[in-house]
Design a protein around this motif. Structure first.
Motif, PDB file in Angstrom:
ATOM      1  N   MET A 209      49.148  32.021  42.252  1.00 39.75           N
ATOM      2  CA  MET A 209      48.482  33.969  42.334  1.00 39.75           C
ATOM      3  C   MET A 209      47.185  33.140  41.388  1.00 39.75           C
ATOM      4  O   MET A 209      46.386  34.158  41.291  1.00 39.75           O
ATOM      5  CB  MET A 209      50.216  34.275  41.120  1.00 39.75           C
ATOM      6  CG  MET A 209      49.588  35.971  41.138  1.00 39.75           C
ATOM      7  SD  MET A 209      50.950  36.964  40.249  1.00 39.75           S
ATOM      8  CE  MET A 209      50.334  35.851  38.888  1.00 39.75           C
ATOM      9  N   LEU A 210      47.853  32.900  40.258  1.00 36.98           N
ATOM     10  CA  LEU A 210      46.329  32.204  39.120  1.00 36.98           C
ATOM     11  C   LEU A 210      45.123  32.046  39.797  1.00 36.98           C
ATOM     12  O   LEU A 210      44.077  32.469  39.475  1.00 36.98           O
ATOM     13  CB  LEU A 210      47.159  31.766  37.647  1.00 36.98           C
ATOM     14  CG  LEU A 210      48.135  32.443  37.257  1.00 36.98           C
ATOM     15  CD1 LEU A 210      48.154  32.032  35.724  1.00 36.98           C
ATOM     16  CD2 LEU A 210      47.396  33.758  36.653  1.00 36.98           C
ATOM     17  N   ALA A 211      45.690  30.849  40.385  1.00 39.32           N
ATOM     18  CA  ALA A 211      44.124  30.028  40.929  1.00 39.32           C
ATOM     19  C   ALA A 211      43.141  31.430  42.130  1.00 39.32           C
ATOM     20  O   ALA A 211      42.598  31.090  42.146  1.00 39.32           O
ATOM     21  CB  ALA A 211      44.966  29.126  42.426  1.00 39.32           C
ATOM     22  N   GLY A 212      44.278  32.275  42.869  1.00 39.40           N
ATOM     23  CA  GLY A 212      43.532  33.110  43.609  1.00 39.40           C
ATOM     24  C   GLY A 212      43.163  34.013  42.491  1.00 39.40           C
ATOM     25  O   GLY A 212      42.034  34.374  43.016  1.00 39.40           O
ATOM     26  N   LEU A 213      43.248  34.637  41.226  1.00 41.13           N
ATOM     27  CA  LEU A 213      42.408  35.149  40.716  1.00 41.13           C
ATOM     28  C   LEU A 213      41.352  35.087  39.675  1.00 41.13           C
ATOM     29  O   LEU A 213      40.359  35.214  39.721  1.00 41.13           O
ATOM     30  CB  LEU A 213      43.293  35.516  39.680  1.00 41.13           C
ATOM     31  CG  LEU A 213      44.537  36.532  39.769  1.00 41.13           C
ATOM     32  CD1 LEU A 213      45.541  36.640  38.301  1.00 41.13           C
ATOM     33  CD2 LEU A 213      44.388  37.844  40.160  1.00 41.13           C
ATOM     34  N   ALA A 214      41.250  33.358  40.272  1.00 43.04           N
ATOM     35  CA  ALA A 214      40.347  32.989  39.670  1.00 43.04           C
ATOM     36  C   ALA A 214      38.792  33.103  40.645  1.00 43.04           C
ATOM     37  O   ALA A 214      37.391  33.044  40.468  1.00 43.04           O
ATOM     38  CB  ALA A 214      40.365  31.589  39.392  1.00 43.04           C
ATOM     39  N   ARG A 215      38.991  33.174  41.879  1.00 45.06           N
ATOM     40  CA  ARG A 215      38.689  34.026  42.830  1.00 45.06           C
ATOM     41  C   ARG A 215      37.702  35.057  43.022  1.00 45.06           C
ATOM     42  O   ARG A 215      36.887  35.374  43.913  1.00 45.06           O
ATOM     43  CB  ARG A 215      38.694  32.683  44.332  1.00 45.06           C
ATOM     44  CG  ARG A 215      38.649  31.448  44.613  1.00 45.06           C
ATOM     45  CD  ARG A 215      39.810  31.084  45.339  1.00 45.06           C
ATOM     46  NE  ARG A 215      40.783  31.519  45.697  1.00 45.06           N
ATOM     47  CZ  ARG A 215      42.074  31.349  45.906  1.00 45.06           C
ATOM     48  NH1 ARG A 215      41.959  29.519  45.473  1.00 45.06           N
ATOM     49  NH2 ARG A 215      42.839  31.642  46.387  1.00 45.06           N
ATOM     50  N   ARG A 216      37.894  35.545  42.596  1.00 48.40           N
ATOM     51  CA  ARG A 216      37.985  36.889  42.899  1.00 48.40           C
ATOM     52  C   ARG A 216      37.096  37.611  41.386  1.00 48.40           C
ATOM     53  O   ARG A 216      36.371  37.080  40.711  1.00 48.40           O
ATOM     54  CB  ARG A 216      39.151  37.849  41.970  1.00 48.40           C
ATOM     55  CG  ARG A 216      40.114  38.523  42.969  1.00 48.40           C
ATOM     56  CD  ARG A 216      41.106  38.982  41.959  1.00 48.40           C
ATOM     57  NE  ARG A 216      42.345  38.972  42.579  1.00 48.40           N
ATOM     58  CZ  ARG A 216      43.123  40.579  43.027  1.00 48.40           C
ATOM     59  NH1 ARG A 216      42.857  41.724  42.650  1.00 48.40           N
ATOM     60  NH2 ARG A 216      44.096  40.516  44.028  1.00 48.40           N
ATOM     61  N   ASP A 217      35.439  38.367  42.145  1.00 50.93           N
ATOM     62  CA  ASP A 217      34.276  38.762  41.443  1.00 50.93           C
ATOM     63  C   ASP A 217      34.907  39.623  40.517  1.00 50.93           C
ATOM     64  O   ASP A 217      33.713  39.358  39.505  1.00 50.93           O
ATOM     65  CB  ASP A 217      33.380  39.181  43.019  1.00 50.93           C
ATOM     66  CG  ASP A 217      32.909  38.639  43.641  1.00 50.93           C
ATOM     67  OD1 ASP A 217      33.205  37.178  44.122  1.00 50.93           O
ATOM     68  OD2 ASP A 217      33.009  39.630  44.897  1.00 50.93           O
ATOM     69  N   ASP A 218      35.495  41.000  40.774  1.00 51.79           N
ATOM     70  CA  ASP A 218      35.738  41.143  39.501  1.00 51.79           C
ATOM     71  C   ASP A 218      36.391  40.294  37.527  1.00 51.79           C
ATOM     72  O   ASP A 218      36.862  41.022  37.254  1.00 51.79           O
ATOM     73  CB  ASP A 218      36.990  42.266  39.685  1.00 51.79           C
ATOM     74  CG  ASP A 218      37.252  42.558  40.199  1.00 51.79           C
ATOM     75  OD1 ASP A 218      37.840  41.295  40.366  1.00 51.79           O
ATOM     76  OD2 ASP A 218      38.359  43.509  40.504  1.00 51.79           O
ATOM     77  N   PHE A 219      36.864  39.261  37.954  1.00 47.40           N
ATOM     78  CA  PHE A 219      37.532  38.516  36.662  1.00 47.40           C
ATOM     79  C   PHE A 219      37.777  37.362  36.685  1.00 47.40           C
ATOM     80  O   PHE A 219      37.037  36.546  37.193  1.00 47.40           O
ATOM     81  CB  PHE A 219      39.695  38.788  38.109  1.00 47.40           C
ATOM     82  CG  PHE A 219      40.414  37.740  36.555  1.00 47.40           C
ATOM     83  CD1 PHE A 219      40.406  38.862  35.186  1.00 47.40           C
ATOM     84  CD2 PHE A 219      40.642  37.354  37.232  1.00 47.40           C
ATOM     85  CE1 PHE A 219      41.007  38.574  34.579  1.00 47.40           C
ATOM     86  CE2 PHE A 219      41.687  36.351  36.438  1.00 47.40           C
ATOM     87  CZ  PHE A 219      41.832  37.073  34.846  1.00 47.40           C
ATOM     88  N   THR A 220      37.470  36.886  35.463  1.00 49.81           N
ATOM     89  CA  THR A 220      36.783  35.746  35.112  1.00 49.81           C
ATOM     90  C   THR A 220      37.879  35.032  34.493  1.00 49.81           C
ATOM     91  O   THR A 220      37.995  35.771  32.821  1.00 49.81           O
ATOM     92  CB  THR A 220      35.635  35.620  34.402  1.00 49.81           C
ATOM     93  OG1 THR A 220      34.182  36.242  34.982  1.00 49.81           O
ATOM     94  CG2 THR A 220      34.873  33.957  33.559  1.00 49.81           C
ATOM     95  N   PRO A 221      38.285  34.440  34.332  1.00 48.84           N
ATOM     96  CA  PRO A 221      40.132  34.314  33.890  1.00 48.84           C
ATOM     97  C   PRO A 221      40.119  32.712  32.819  1.00 48.84           C
ATOM     98  O   PRO A 221      38.594  32.694  32.688  1.00 48.84           O
ATOM     99  CB  PRO A 221      40.442  32.913  34.452  1.00 48.84           C
ATOM    100  CG  PRO A 221      39.300  32.389  36.181  1.00 48.84           C
ATOM    101  CD  PRO A 221      38.663  33.377  35.888  1.00 48.84           C
TER     102      PRO A 221
END
Length: 296
Positions: A209-221
């Motif tokens: 799930m966190l790996a998927g978040l890293a690919r979002r344009d509106d979120f920089t982990p």
């Protein structure tokens, strides 16, 4: 070897001390009963009854001693038959269940156990808390009957997973965090924050799930700190070491040093608890437990 029917016939005659009455009680012909007792005496090479045309039937000394053991043997056979039948029905035996800690504080495991105990009170349940990868490996190896795990897309061959509960994700923050006063928190607001998460690899469970978040344009982990379980997550977040994305059930663990807020902008994020078991259930008790799960 003596058979149970012969012993039962002997016990009936010994209790009635009358061949005719015993035959009526057993629903057999008196001649058949007499023949069975003679065969038994021949087998033992000892008379069990004294007989006479006018004298009452009585047990010999050998008969009295034999009666004690005959009763014990018949009772043991009946008990064995009862145990075997109940075991075949899944009414007795045991079932080994593994679980992740969140299966308890979410209420899922207690609910499953209450339902199962109501229908199968004499089945022993053996519980062991362990992480998802270990549960799946033990089920594959035949060392565990059932697992309550975090959902996976890649279970081992022969292991089935069924999602039982889905929860929306929330944000867990230290009580003194800059976002703690917000009614809701957007995913973008967490950019750059250290994320504390229970996972064991980067491709499955919360790691995926966190790996998927890293690919979002509106979120920089920010940095990701993997830990073993949600108890550790709550402890570290409360200590100010980062923030976490957690299922709603974590609120049952939250103390005054953390706050839980709804997560905006990530409606597709959810935490799922699944039940895992071998494709072919190992034994009637396991099948009975799975049948109860289907009723949820």
């Amino acid at each position: 070897m003596l058979d149970i029917k012969s012993l039962s016939y002997f016990i009936a005659v010994a209790e009635d001390l009358h061949f005719s009455r015993a035959a009526d009680r057993l629903h057999v012909a008196q001649s058949a009963l007499s023949a069975r007792i003679r065969q038994l005496e021949d087998r033992l090479d000892a008379p069990l009854f004294t007989r006479g045309k006018r004298a009452a039937v009585r047990l010999t000394e050998a008969g009295e001693l034999f009666l004690v053991e005959a009763r014990r043997t018949v009772q043991a056979a009946e008990q064995a038959e009862n145990v075997g039948r109940r075991a075949g029905q899944g009414a007795i035996g045991h079932v080994a269940i593994g679980y992740v800690a969140s299966a308890i504080f979410s209420g899922l495991l207690p609910e499953l156990l209450r339902r199962f105990r109501a229908e199968h009170p004499d089945v022993e349940v053996r519980l062991t808390e362990m992480e998802t990868p270990r549960q799946l490996a033990m089920i594959e190896d035949g060392l565990l009957d059932i697992g309550l795990v975090r959902a996976r897309h890649d279970p081992p061959a022969g292991v089935l997973l069924t999602v039982l509960r889905r929860e929306r994700m929330h944000v867990l923050l230290p009580a003194g965090h800059r976002l703690a006063a917000s009614a809701r928190v957007a995913l973008a607001d967490l950019s750059g924050e250290t994320l504390i998460s229970p996972h064991f690899d980067a491709l499955s469970g919360f790691g995926g799930m966190l790996a998927g978040l890293a690919r979002r344009d509106d979120f920089t982990p920010g940095p990701i700190r993997p830990v073993r379980d949600f108890l550790t997550v709550v402890g570290l977040v409360g200590g100010g070491y980062g923030v976490a994305l957690v299922p709603d059930a974590v609120r049952r663990l939250a103390g005054d040093d953390v706050v839980l807020r709804p997560l905006d902008g990530a409606d597709d994020l959810e935490a799922a608890l699944s039940i895992a078991h071998a494709e072919r259930p190992r034994g009637p008790t396991v099948a009975a437990f799975l049948k109860g799960v289907q009723a949820l």
